[in-house]
Structures are given as structure tokens and as C-alpha cells.
Scaffold this motif. Structure first.
Motif, mmCIF file in Angstrom:
data_model
loop_
_atom_site.group_PDB
_atom_site.id
_atom_site.type_symbol
_atom_site.label_atom_id
_atom_site.label_comp_id
_atom_site.label_asym_id
_atom_site.label_seq_id
_atom_site.Cartn_x
_atom_site.Cartn_y
_atom_site.Cartn_z
ATOM 1 N N LYS A 165 0.701 -1.285 -0.184
ATOM 2 C CA LYS A 165 -0.231 -0.120 -0.066
ATOM 3 C C LYS A 165 0.593 1.143 -0.011
ATOM 4 N N ASN A 166 2.057 1.287 0.782
ATOM 5 C CA ASN A 166 3.231 2.258 0.797
ATOM 6 C C ASN A 166 3.360 2.658 -0.726
ATOM 7 N N SER A 167 3.782 1.505 -1.441
ATOM 8 C CA SER A 167 4.372 1.948 -2.706
ATOM 9 C C SER A 167 2.994 2.322 -3.585
ATOM 10 N N THR A 200 0.806 4.206 -2.644
ATOM 11 C CA THR A 200 0.342 5.696 -2.417
ATOM 12 C C THR A 200 1.401 6.620 -3.135
#
Length: 115
Positions: free
Chosen positions: A13-15, A17
Motif C-alpha cells: 500500500k505504501n508503494s 500511495t
């Protein structure tokens, strides 16, 4: 050389985002967000692919902007610049949606200077 998406690992999810922010940032700040992420996040394959594509798209738009400005002398440049603004918005939104879904993005009409 193919234009098919290269297989990249699953994205967290961080990537996703960060990739969405790169595409949205490209709408407003041209190549700067993509260049920053491309240079700083070398360890994330998903983010690297999206930042490369966004960087190539921004460079393509800059080149077309220069051509459009030269062509404003014969008035056709205004039409070209208007089309480019709409294309910039549409293709960056497409890139952001694909990034949010964890999919690779390959834009048409993109000059791939950074491979």
C-alpha cells in the motif's frame, strides 16, 4: 523493445500511495515528483516502474510544449497546447488509477528516454 508492461513484484500500500502521488504530482509539477522518487526509491520495483513512466511522460509533454510554443507563430500551436493539457490530465489520471490498483502502466504516445 516492447510496450507491454514488464512483470514487477507485488506492490504494498505504501508503494501504491507513492506511485499515485507521483502521477498526481506530474499533473501540477511536471517531471519533478517523478524524478525525486526515481532517484530516491531504487529498492522498490513497482515504484521505479511508475516513476520511470511518469518521468518519460513529463519529458514527452515538455518536448511537445516546446513544439507547441514554436507553432503558436502560425496559430496551430494554441490547438496543440490545448490538446496537450487535456492529454496530460487524462493520462496522469489513468496512471494514478493503475497505480492505486497495483497494476503497471504503459502510456501510449510516450517517448521512452529512460528505460
Amino acid at each position: 523493445m516492447t510496450d507491454f508492461p514488464r512483470p514487477i513484484g507485488p506492490a504494498d500500500k505504501n508503494s501504491q500511495t507513492f506511485a499515485v502521488l507521483v502521477w498526481i504530482g506530474t499533473i501540477f509539477f511536471s517531471f519533478v515528483p517523478a524524478l525525486i522518487v526515481y532517484l530516491l526509491k531504487k529498492d522498490d520495483a513497482f515504484l521505479q516502474e511508475h516513476s520511470k513512466e511518469a518521468l518519460n511522460w513529463a519529458i514527452t509533454m515538455l518536448l511537445l510544449t516546446l513544439i507547441g510554443q514554436v507553432l503558436t507563430i502560425v496559430l496551430i500551436g494554441f490547438l496543440l497546447i490545448g490538446i496537450m493539457v487535456i492529454a496530460q490530465l487524462i493520462f496522469c489520471i489513468i496512471g494514478a488509477v493503475k497505480a492505486s490498483n497495483g497494476q503497471p502502466c504503459v502510456l501510449p504516445f510516450n517517448i521512452r528516454l529512460i528505460k
